[in-house]
Design a protein around this motif. Sequence first.
Motif, mmCIF file in Angstrom:
data_model
loop_
_atom_site.group_PDB
_atom_site.id
_atom_site.type_symbol
_atom_site.label_atom_id
_atom_site.label_comp_id
_atom_site.label_asym_id
_atom_site.label_seq_id
_atom_site.Cartn_x
_atom_site.Cartn_y
_atom_site.Cartn_z
ATOM 1 N N ARG A 115 0.801 -1.220 0.000
ATOM 2 C CA ARG A 115 0.000 0.000 0.000
ATOM 3 C C ARG A 115 0.844 1.286 0.000
ATOM 4 N N CYS A 152 0.856 6.859 -6.750
ATOM 5 C CA CYS A 152 -0.288 7.772 -6.849
ATOM 6 C C CYS A 152 0.145 9.219 -6.616
ATOM 7 N N ARG A 171 -10.575 1.135 -9.971
ATOM 8 C CA ARG A 171 -9.739 2.328 -9.968
ATOM 9 C C ARG A 171 -8.408 2.102 -10.687
ATOM 10 N N LYS A 172 -7.877 0.894 -10.605
ATOM 11 C CA LYS A 172 -6.592 0.648 -11.260
ATOM 12 C C LYS A 172 -6.715 0.817 -12.769
ATOM 13 N N GLN A 179 -9.163 9.079 -8.799
ATOM 14 C CA GLN A 179 -8.668 7.713 -8.558
ATOM 15 C C GLN A 179 -7.637 7.723 -7.428
ATOM 16 N N LEU A 226 -8.158 5.550 -4.194
ATOM 17 C CA LEU A 226 -7.202 4.500 -3.827
ATOM 18 C C LEU A 226 -6.711 4.671 -2.397
ATOM 19 N N ILE A 229 -0.265 -1.220 -7.831
ATOM 20 C CA ILE A 229 -1.637 -0.850 -7.461
ATOM 21 C C ILE A 229 -2.528 -2.082 -7.533
ATOM 22 N N ARG A 257 -8.692 -3.907 -7.161
ATOM 23 C CA ARG A 257 -9.960 -3.988 -6.430
ATOM 24 C C ARG A 257 -10.020 -5.163 -5.449
#
Length: 485
Positions: A18, A25, A84-85, A128, A132, A199, A202
């Motif tokens: 993460r 990001c 989102r990815k 996004q 995320l 990333i 989901r």
Amino acid sequence: MSMPAGPLSDQYEPDPRRWKALAVCLVVGFMTLLDVSIVNVALPSIEEGLGATSADLSWVVSGYALTFGLVLVPAGRVGDARGRKTTFLVGLTLFILASAACGLAPAPGMLVISRLIQGVAGGILSPQVSGLIQLLFRGAERGRAFGMFAATIGISTAVGPLLGGILIQIGGEEHGWRWVFFVNVPIGILAFIAAVRLIPARPVETKQPLRASSFDPIGVLLLGIGVVALMLPLVQEQQWDGNGKWLLLVVATVLLAVFVWWERYQARRGRQQLVDLSLFSLRSYSLGCVIALVYFAGFTTVFFIYTLYVQQGLGYSALMAGLAVTPFALGSAVSAGIGGNIVGKFGRRLVVFGLLLVVVGMVATVFAVHLVPGDNVGYAAAFPLLVTGVGSGLVISPNLTLSLDEVPVSKAGIAGGVLQTGQRIGSAAGIAVVGAVFFAQVASTHGDWSKAFELGLSTAALLVLVALVVGLADQFAERRVGTSR
């Protein structure tokens, strides 16, 4: 005051990647937001290199902001529903291609079109990132992550003129502006490769699949046209002669009212909505949206009028103009990280304190410019701008964290999109209002840029003061509720 851990319905399993995913990001978020401000110092270079007119230059700046704000909400909805990815990677690919097209543009028209596409890509990416963060983090970690994101917002806005000045200095006045766009290409490619690996696809959302059969096309159309009608006269305020442009605000009001009615109608029929209006029943979210809108109306105008003042009024180079706003960037970078770590302890009080610091810093900057006019303004305003930056970091990061904390993960993208649309509208409105005051003063005083900056910054401080009053009113209301219990 401690923040709730988030809705109980959201299942959460910490992803070991993460923090690395967050780094990707933040790099991408930095790129997209940097392009809002980096172009300002490049305008003289673009004018010389391409022979661009003032109208062309206006669209290079405002076109990006317009399309960026237009697609934020639909892009947030798509990210929530489709993943989102995937949405992130599509937006990043488009951003890289549009940046290359901007740098290669042989004529002003092609540059404007490429900037419009680049704005669309930025608007796809931005929600996004916030979505995320909602997905990957909880509790105190989420506060730290949003603190880092807010620091990225503050740094990208403030460091844009400095980085632009450096690139123009290296590339030369005629072609240096191209490197302002080319720099996104290698960074974007590396970020794309890292995003594919880091990333997650989901991991939580797939356990609670969303209905994605409808994206509410009527809602998209109503909101899209409404946002364009609202932002167009604001971003083109200086270039669009006459008062007819303000009729679009009436059109925008009607369209957005119809949009709200339509979304409620969709909810009553049990159909898919573009924006779940129940989000605004969350006090933390609705209050955060109001504060963000008003605060961005004041805070983003500082860079707009300050770079104009020192470049056109005092003859600073693009590099020196960038250095002049660096104290703000440093203050914001440091305090945003701190704010993200302590927001759980102080809550909205921290935002109020940050707003107070921003107002004090802005007023002190006005006095500094008044007392030390001329070429030494950059030195005189350095400390007041540092204070303003420290306050800004304590506003953006905590307000973002508090606004989205109670939002379910499944709605994080759309919630972030709405919040950031408010920020973009606030920025456009603030630049229109403060810019009008600034340029009117320049004209009426026959080129007294110092007086114009003082009046413009005072106007911006009043806008931030409105956000402070909203925050204080919330604190008093919360205290009354606590006393009554």
